[in-house]
Design an enzyme around this catalytic site. Structure first.
Site, short mmCIF file in Angstrom:
data_model
loop_
_atom_site.label_atom_id
_atom_site.label_comp_id
_atom_site.label_asym_id
_atom_site.label_seq_id
_atom_site.Cartn_x
_atom_site.Cartn_y
_atom_site.Cartn_z
N ASP A 286 0.86 -1.17 0.00
CA ASP A 286 0.00 0.00 0.00
C ASP A 286 0.91 1.23 0.00
O ASP A 286 2.12 1.14 0.17
CB ASP A 286 -0.98 0.00 1.18
CG ASP A 286 -2.21 0.87 0.86
OD1 ASP A 286 -2.14 1.67 -0.11
OD2 ASP A 286 -3.21 0.79 1.55
C1 BGC Z 1 -4.97 3.30 -0.09
C2 BGC Z 1 -5.08 2.27 -1.19
C3 BGC Z 1 -4.91 2.94 -2.53
C4 BGC Z 1 -3.57 3.64 -2.55
C5 BGC Z 1 -3.24 4.32 -3.87
C6 BGC Z 1 -3.75 4.16 -0.23
O1 BGC Z 1 -3.78 5.24 0.63
O2 BGC Z 1 -4.99 2.64 1.16
O3 BGC Z 1 -6.29 1.59 -1.10
O4 BGC Z 1 -5.02 2.01 -3.56
O5 BGC Z 1 -3.57 4.63 -1.54
O6 BGC Z 1 -3.97 5.44 -4.07
#
Ligand code: BGC
Length: 754
Positions: A286
């Site tokens: 993530d």
């Molecule tokens: C989120 C993810 C997301 C990623 C990219 C993160 O803050 O938890 O679910 O895909 O950002 O934007």
């Protein structure tokens, strides 16, 4: 195929051919890998951001202004947040033409509920229980994103959650592992289709692995501590369903799980996912989650974080830049085995081949297609369809709904009634602000009834547009008087209240689930002059609307429904669509009851033995029952359940029992009912919930019509993750329940015998 890679693969194809039965993609991957330097391999494991501050703090080491230069180094395997054919083509061209091997980039984006044509938030879509419509919605999202240069979505989010304080419940399918698994499967199939190399499909991501929905006290990014039974029986099933649907990638999660951050968790990523489940796709971290292991107190610095993440099975680094920085060094020091890097790179390259990027790196970069697909009539029709199906009729006393099409004087009141932005919901980052059809617009278009509109109160103090966080209005009451005056002599008052679009989503946890700000005050004041209120709720999570449930005759849960919100709501209020949605999450009476979910455990003291004894599992101030149970949802017609029969009272593990019952439409309208089957395993090696959803069907009946409905109880429905750490059916006594919600109406017993 791009010429550099053709040469490479041509030169090394012997290697592939000598590997016997390998698929042609695996042969190509092996050939390509064999000519890559360690640095180039690590580059494939690095994801680079197209713009800043979307969902997290910007890391200092990234350099957005310098992105084109950086790409030429070949140290970037993927980009996120680059959208539009023109921009994607630019970055792809550099990767393909200006790096030594010309390996195309995989372009990721959070296509969560639509791209430009926005569909309802995922929690709302889950309320439709309509797997076909949900799949269709993902197909539309995929087609629009693919037309805009994107070939990989970070969706579906399939975290089960029992805590409405957590803002990200809007992004998932609710609290139930069975419904969640069916929806996970449908969404992955919708995004990926049958041919990943089609320019209308994109790779999907099963996220967040794992346990993110169980963050303590619903506070985002918080610690998660769950036992084996919950992990396997509740959290894992949707991920296994996504694998069944052939999901190409996984994303790990921000949280720690039982003391180990998911990103550095070898048990989750290597042991369960890649070994036990034999998963062949790749795992992306993530946003910055590798580096965050330092803050977690699990890694002493970025270098150790890279070491831990890689060894634990995180294949691609999103926004930490620690793989490009440290992996070479870690290999030289003998801390990271190149075989693990090779494994990660193979997984990434395989998906790129499957997407068709090596045959045509510009497959997703067609300007004509971009114009034609985005916002097409078909897409608009599809999101309207799922929006109607997502609406849940919570209460309809005195049959205020459906409204008559003529002759009514209506007051339309509330801060969300004319809002064109909030219905788009959270996580619609490519969506254009203020483009939803508002309730006001929808109703006006729909009938000639007279309509007087007043906001009553402002929900926020700021402008109601793309505001990531804004203050709620708790003081300005200046509009209430006017709204109350308008409501006074009307036949019906439609009140649109709830949460503004960005009040849910990532980092939007709340400790109160009441109607925010002055909305309940407004509701009470209007009620004092006119009781004929239809309350339309617009929100991204269960709300604690006790006063409304007690007093307001009609309540419609309309969530954040996307681009076609107002049209969908108008069709439902006027009966052009008879509501059929059912809640995918329990609505508690107050926050103190949370976590509140239908599939709870009985405990050793489930009831008061003598009726007045203190020592049983309860609160002294509020009952154990929810405001609205899981699976609840009314129709303009009524259904009667009767004549439950079983084909046999017992079954062996490999046999099955057919459960049959009669469903009758006893009302005045044609309607659709989601009939639900639950079971209870009465005693087991690990205690089982009081009810577990195990099947459902959607049945449409004309007034007076009845039908016999059947379900099969099979091994798959009765098994669970037992004390032996295996999925097993344990012989013994069971109950089966049938009904239109988790408060079921019919029940009988059966048993599984050896
Ligand atoms: C989120 C993810 C997301 C990623 C990219 C993160 O803050 O938890 O679910 O895909 O950002 O934007």
């Amino acid at each position: 195929m791009n010429f550099k890679v053709i040469i490479c693969i041509g030169l090394f194809c012997n290697l592939g051919l000598s590997q016997g039965k390998k698929s042609s993609i695996d042969q190509k991957v092996d050939s390509l890998l064999s000519i890559m330097t360690l640095q180039e391999k690590i580059g494939q494991m690095n994801q680079y951001n197209g713009f800043w501050n979307v969902t997290g703090p910007s890391p200092k080491d990234g350099d957005a202004a310098n992105k084109y230069e950086h790409l030429k180094t070949g140290l970037v395997g993927s980009m996120l947040n680059v959208t539009g054919v023109e921009e994607v083509r630019k970055v792809q061209k550099i990767a393909v033409e200006e790096t030594r091997l010309g390996i195309p980039l995989i372009i990721g984006f959070d296509v969560i509920h639509g791209y430009k044509t926005i569909s309802p938030i995922p929690l709302a879509e889950a309320a439709s229980w309509d797997l076909k419509a949900i799949k269709k919605s993902s197909e539309v999202a995929a087609a629009e994103a693919a037309a805009s240069g994107i070939n990989w979505t970070f969706a579906p989010m399939i975290d089960i959650s029992r805590d409405a304080r957590w803002g990200r419940v809007m992004e998932g399918a609710g609290e139930d592992p069975y419904l969640g698994s069916k929806i996970a499967y449908a969404r992955v199939k919708g995004f990926q289709g049958d041919n990943l190399a089609s320019p209308f499909t994109i790779a999907a991501t099963a996220k967040h692995f794992a346990g993110y929905g169980f963050s303590e006290s619903g506070r985002d990014y918080n610690t998660v501590d769950v036992g084996t039974s919950t992990l396997y029986n509740i959290i894992f099933p949707p991920f296994q369903a996504a694998i069944k649907a052939d999901v190409k990638t996984f994303m790990n999660s921000f949280n720690e799980l039982n003391g180990i951050p998911a990103t550095g968790n070898a048990f989750l990523q290597r042991e369960v996912l890649k070994k036990e489940w034999n998963y062949k796709g790749f795992m992306v971290s993530d946003w910055g989650s590798i580096n965050e292991m330092v803050a977690h107190g699990y890694a002493k610095d970025g270098k150790q974080a890279a070491n831990l993440a890689l060894n634990a099975g995180s294949d691609m680094d999103m926004e930490s830049y620690v793989y490009v920085k440290y992996l070479e060094e870690l290999v030289a020091e003998g801390k990271v085995d190149v075989a693990k890097i090779d494994d990660a790179v193979k997984r990434i390259l395989r998906v790129k081949f499957e997407l068709g990027l090596f045959d045509d790196p510009y497959l997703y970069c067609n300007t004509a297609r971009e114009k034609e697909v985005i916002g097409s009539k078909e897409n608009t029709a599809a999101v309207l369809d799922i929006a109607k199906k997502s609406i849940v009729l919570l209460k309809n006393e005195g049959q205020l709904l459906p409204l008559k099409k003529k002759g009514l004087n209506i007051a339309l009141i509330g801060p969300l009634a004319a809002d064109k932005n909030s219905p788009l919901g959270s996580w619609r980052i490519a969506g254009d602000d203020n483009t939803a059809v508002s309730v006001l617009e929808g109703l006006k278009k729909y009938t000639k009834n007279t309509l007087e509109h007043h906001k009553g109160v402002n929900l926020t103090t700021g402008e109601n547009k793309f505001i990531l966080e804004t203050k709620i209005n708790t003081t300005d009451r200046t509009g209430i008087k006017e709204a109350v005056a308008a409501a006074k002599n009307k036949d019906v008052v439609i009140m649109v209240l709830g949460e503004y679009g960005f009040q849910t989503g990532e980092a939007r946890s709340r400790t109160s689930l009441d109607l925010p700000g002055l909305q309940e005050e407004l509701l009470k004041e209007v009620y004092a002059v006119n009781k004929n209120i239809v309350l339309v709720l617009m929100n991204g999570r269960p709300l604690t609307i006790n006063w409304a449930q007690e007093h307001i005759p009609t309540i419609v849960e309309a969530w954040h429904l996307g681009s076609q919100s107002g049209n969908a709501i108008a069709e439902v209020l006027y009966g052009a669509y008879n509501p059929s949605g059912k809640l995918p999450m329990t609505f508690p009476k107050n926050v103190g009851q949370i976590p509140m979910y239908y599939n709870y455990k009985n405990t050793g003291r489930p009831t008061s033995p003598g009726g007045d004894v203190v020592f049983w599992s309860h609160y002294s101030d509020v009952s154990n029952t929810p405001l609205y149970p899981f699976g609840h949802g009314l129709s303009y017609t009524t259904f009667e359940y009767s004549s439950l029969t079983l084909s046999a009272p017992t079954m062996k593990e490999e046999e099955s029992i057919t459960v049959s019952f009669t469903l009758k439409n006893t009302g005045k309208y044609e309607g659709k009912e989601v009939v639900q089957l639950y079971i209870r395993d009465l005693f087991a090696s690990v205690t089982r919930p009081v009810k577990e959803l195990k099947d459902f069907k959607m049945i449409t009946l004309k007034p007076g019509e009845s039908k016999t409905i059947s379900f099969d109880l099979t091994k798959e429905k009765l098994q669970f993750y037992t004390a032996n750490n295996k999925w097993e059916v344990e012989p013994g006594a069971f109950k089966v329940f049938i009904g239109g919600s988790s408060i079921t109406t019919l029940e009988t017993d059966f048993s599984v015998v050896e």
